[in-house]
Design an enzyme around this catalytic site. Structure first.
Site, PDB file in Angstrom:
ATOM      1  CE1 TYR A 167      -5.807  11.380 -10.442  1.00  0.00           C
ATOM      2  CE2 TYR A 167      -6.991  13.255 -12.165  1.00  0.00           C
ATOM      3  CZ  TYR A 167      -6.324  12.367 -11.487  1.00  0.00           C
ATOM      4  OH  TYR A 167      -5.289  11.328 -12.413  1.00  0.00           O
ATOM      5  CG  ASP A 214      -1.463   0.940   1.139  1.00  0.00           C
ATOM      6  OD1 ASP A 214      -1.805   2.146   0.573  1.00  0.00           O
ATOM      7  OD2 ASP A 214      -2.843   1.497   1.810  1.00  0.00           O
TER       8      ASP A 214
HETATM    9  P1  NDP Z   1      -7.282   2.268 -11.613  1.00  0.00           P
HETATM   10  O1  NDP Z   1      -7.823   2.106 -11.220  1.00  0.00           O
HETATM   11  O2  NDP Z   1      -7.905   1.087 -13.115  1.00  0.00           O
HETATM   12  O3  NDP Z   1      -5.873   1.196 -11.663  1.00  0.00           O
HETATM   13  C1  NDP Z   1      -5.232   1.980 -10.224  1.00  0.00           C
HETATM   14  C2  NDP Z   1      -4.327   1.629  -9.796  1.00  0.00           C
HETATM   15  O4  NDP Z   1      -3.644   2.342  -8.513  1.00  0.00           O
HETATM   16  C3  NDP Z   1      -4.743   0.253  -9.504  1.00  0.00           C
HETATM   17  O5  NDP Z   1      -4.279  -0.997  -9.757  1.00  0.00           O
HETATM   18  C4  NDP Z   1      -4.847  -0.819  -7.553  1.00  0.00           C
HETATM   19  O6  NDP Z   1      -4.275  -0.958  -7.083  1.00  0.00           O
HETATM   20  C5  NDP Z   1      -3.805   1.096  -7.455  1.00  0.00           C
HETATM   21  N1  NDP Z   1      -3.734   1.966  -6.347  1.00  0.00           N
HETATM   22  C6  NDP Z   1      -4.403   2.604  -6.138  1.00  0.00           C
HETATM   23  N2  NDP Z   1      -4.304   2.847  -4.710  1.00  0.00           N
HETATM   24  C7  NDP Z   1      -3.235   2.177  -4.620  1.00  0.00           C
HETATM   25  C8  NDP Z   1      -2.395   2.263  -2.836  1.00  0.00           C
HETATM   26  N3  NDP Z   1      -2.780   2.968  -1.830  1.00  0.00           N
HETATM   27  N4  NDP Z   1      -1.068   1.508  -3.341  1.00  0.00           N
HETATM   28  C9  NDP Z   1      -1.023   0.842  -3.889  1.00  0.00           C
HETATM   29  N5  NDP Z   1      -1.967   0.937  -4.942  1.00  0.00           N
HETATM   30  C10 NDP Z   1      -2.387   1.633  -5.319  1.00  0.00           C
HETATM   31  O7  NDP Z   1      -6.737   3.468 -12.417  1.00  0.00           O
HETATM   32  P2  NDP Z   1      -5.609   3.617 -14.103  1.00  0.00           P
HETATM   33  O8  NDP Z   1      -5.476   2.226 -14.157  1.00  0.00           O
HETATM   34  O9  NDP Z   1      -6.081   4.464 -14.674  1.00  0.00           O
HETATM   35  O10 NDP Z   1      -4.745   4.757 -12.977  1.00  0.00           O
HETATM   36  C11 NDP Z   1      -3.401   4.611 -12.322  1.00  0.00           C
HETATM   37  C12 NDP Z   1      -2.844   5.948 -13.104  1.00  0.00           C
HETATM   38  O11 NDP Z   1      -3.377   6.665 -13.944  1.00  0.00           O
HETATM   39  C13 NDP Z   1      -3.439   7.022 -11.550  1.00  0.00           C
HETATM   40  O12 NDP Z   1      -2.029   7.547 -11.191  1.00  0.00           O
HETATM   41  C14 NDP Z   1      -4.592   7.626 -12.121  1.00  0.00           C
HETATM   42  O13 NDP Z   1      -4.384   9.232 -11.532  1.00  0.00           O
HETATM   43  C15 NDP Z   1      -3.616   8.120 -13.490  1.00  0.00           C
HETATM   44  N6  NDP Z   1      -4.281   8.663 -14.683  1.00  0.00           N
HETATM   45  C16 NDP Z   1      -5.727   7.606 -14.923  1.00  0.00           C
HETATM   46  C17 NDP Z   1      -6.464   8.767 -16.117  1.00  0.00           C
HETATM   47  C18 NDP Z   1      -7.573   7.721 -16.549  1.00  0.00           C
HETATM   48  O14 NDP Z   1      -8.137   8.117 -17.452  1.00  0.00           O
HETATM   49  N7  NDP Z   1      -8.135   6.190 -16.254  1.00  0.00           N
HETATM   50  C19 NDP Z   1      -5.902   9.615 -17.249  1.00  0.00           C
HETATM   51  C20 NDP Z   1      -4.694  10.162 -16.770  1.00  0.00           C
HETATM   52  C21 NDP Z   1      -3.896   9.612 -15.345  1.00  0.00           C
HETATM   53  P3  NDP Z   1      -5.011  -2.097  -5.866  1.00  0.00           P
HETATM   54  O15 NDP Z   1      -6.583  -1.102  -5.356  1.00  0.00           O
HETATM   55  O16 NDP Z   1      -4.935  -3.349  -6.205  1.00  0.00           O
HETATM   56  O17 NDP Z   1      -3.633  -1.415  -4.567  1.00  0.00           O
HETATM   57  C1  8X3 Z   2      -7.436  10.902 -15.181  1.00  0.00           C
HETATM   58  C2  8X3 Z   2      -8.211  12.174 -15.967  1.00  0.00           C
HETATM   59  O1  8X3 Z   2      -9.634  14.027 -16.631  1.00  0.00           O
HETATM   60  O2  8X3 Z   2     -10.346  12.201 -15.441  1.00  0.00           O
HETATM   61  O3  8X3 Z   2      -6.570  11.732 -14.523  1.00  0.00           O
HETATM   62  O4  8X3 Z   2      -9.317  13.945 -14.555  1.00  0.00           O
HETATM   63  S1  8X3 Z   2      -8.834  12.986 -16.016  1.00  0.00           S
END
Ligand code: NDP
Ligand code: 8X3
Length: 257
Positions: free
Chosen positions: A157, A64
Site C-alpha cells: 500500500y 471501475d
Molecule cells: P473509502 O473506502 O471511504 O472510499 C474509497 C473510494 O474509492 C470509494 O468511493 C470507492 O468507490 C472508490 N474506489 C475503490 N476502488 C475503485 C475502483 N476500482 N474504481 C473506482 N472507484 C473505486 O476510503 P477513503 O475515502 O479513505 O479513500 C479515498 C482515497 O484516500 C484513497 O486513495 C486512499 O488511499 C486515500 N487515503 C485515505 C486515508 C485514510 O486514512 N482514510 C489516508 C490517506 C489517503 P466504489 O467502491 O463505489 O467503487
Molecule cells: C491511509 C493512511 O496510514 O492508514 O493512506 O495508511 S494509513
C-alpha cells in the site's frame, strides 16, 4: 481566490469518504460535479442529497478505474457539457490487508496496484490531453502520509502511494510551460470506510484504527483540496502533508488510554 462556479470537476471514488466530501464541497461552491465510482446506487443517493443542498448540475459516471477500456470509453463518451473537465480529483483508492510482505496475498497487491497506481494513470491519461489542448486544468491526486513514510506491514500500500507522489511530481514537470496545475494532498489517518475495506468488513478491527484519537474527517481533507483548487491561477500548491494533531508519523499516534 479562484471561483469554481460552473467549472467541471471529476471526482473518482465519490461514493464514500474523502471523494464524497470533495464532491459535496465543490457542488456547494457551484461547480458542475461528475460523481464517479463503481457503486451506482451510492452515487445516485449522493446526487439526490447534493441536489437538495446545492443548486448545481451533477453527472453520474459509473466507472471501475482498474478497467482501462471502460475508463477510456466512459470518459470519451461524456456529453458535450461535461467533456471539458477543469479539475480532476484522482481519489479512488484502497488498501487490502496488513501483512508482512513475504506473507502477503498477491491478489491484494494486484488490487492495490491496479487501483491506486494504474487506475489513477488511466484516468489521468484520458483527461489531461484535453486540459492541455484547452490550456486550463488542475489535477489533484490524493496521496497519503504512507507515501512519505512506510509502516510495518504497509509495504505494498505504501509503495502505491510513493508511486502516486512520483507520478504527481512527474506530471507537474511534464506540464511545465502550460497553465495546468498539479497537486498531491497526502493525509494521515482519516476516518472513512478505508479500514473497513482494508480488513474486508471487520468493523471491530477497522474501528480499532481510530480508537482513542481524533482522526481527520473526510471534510478536513476536502477542505484542503478545495483550498488548493481555489488559489489564484499562478499559484500551484504541489504537495500538502496533513495529519491529525494526535498523529506525528505513520507509526506515531497518541491515543487516550
Ligand atoms: P473509502 O473506502 O471511504 O472510499 C474509497 C473510494 O474509492 C470509494 O468511493 C470507492 O468507490 C472508490 N474506489 C475503490 N476502488 C475503485 C475502483 N476500482 N474504481 C473506482 N472507484 C473505486 O476510503 P477513503 O475515502 O479513505 O479513500 C479515498 C482515497 O484516500 C484513497 O486513495 C486512499 O488511499 C486515500 N487515503 C485515505 C486515508 C485514510 O486514512 N482514510 C489516508 C490517506 C489517503 P466504489 O467502491 O463505489 O467503487
Ligand atoms: C491511509 C493512511 O496510514 O492508514 O493512506 O495508511 S494509513
Amino acid at each position: 481566490m479562484l471561483s469554481v462556479k460552473n467549472l467541471v470537476v471529476l471526482v473518482t471514488g465519490a461514493s464514500s469518504g474523502i471523494g464524497l466530501a470533495c464532491a459535496r464541497i465543490f457542488a456547494q461552491a457551484g461547480a458542475k460535479v461528475i460523481l464517479s465510482a463503481r457503486r451506482l446506487e451510492r452515487l445516485d443517493a449522493l446526487a439526490q442529497e447534493l441536489k437538495k443542498e446545492s443548486n448545481t448540475d451533477l453527472y453520474m459516471l459509473p466507472m471501475d478505474v482498474t478497467d482501462r477500456l471502460q475508463v477510456e470509453s466512459q470518459l470519451n463518451s461524456l456529453p458535450e457539457d461535461w467533456f471539458k473537465i477543469d479539475i480532476l480529483i484522482n481519489n479512488a483508492g484502497l488498501s487490502r490487508g496488513l501483512d508482512k510482505l513475504y506473507e502477503g496475498d498477491i491478489q491484494d497487491w494486484e488490487e492495490m496496484i491496479d487501483t491506486n497506481i494504474k487506475g489513477l494513470l488511466y484516468v489521468t491519461r484520458s483527461v489531461v490531453p484535453g486540459m492541455v489542448k484547452r490550456g486550463r486544468g488542475h489535477v489533484i491526486n490524493i496521496g497519503s502520509l504512507a507515501g512519505h513514510q512506510t509502516y510495518p506491514k504497509g509495504n505494498v500500500y505504501c509503495g502505491t502511494k510513493v508511486a502516486v507522489r512520483a507520478i504527481s511530481e512527474g506530471l507537474k514537470q511534464d506540464l511545465l510551460g502550460t497553465p495546468l496545475r498539479v497537486t498531491s494532498v497526502d493525509p494521515g489517518l482519516v476516518e472513512t470506510e478505508f479500514s473497513k475495506v482494508r480488513f474486508r468488513g471487520d468493523e471491530d478491527r477497522a474501528q480499532g484504527v481510530y480508537q482513542g484519537l481524533t482522526p481527520l474527517t473526510p471534510e478536513d481533507v476536502a477542505d484542503t483540496v478545495f483550498y488548493c483548487a481555489t488559489r489564484p491561477p499562478h499559484v500551484n500548491i504541489n504537495e500538502v502533508l496533513m495529519m491529525p494533531t494526535d498523529q506525528s508519523g505513520s507509526t506515531l499516534v497518541y491515543r487516550q488510554p
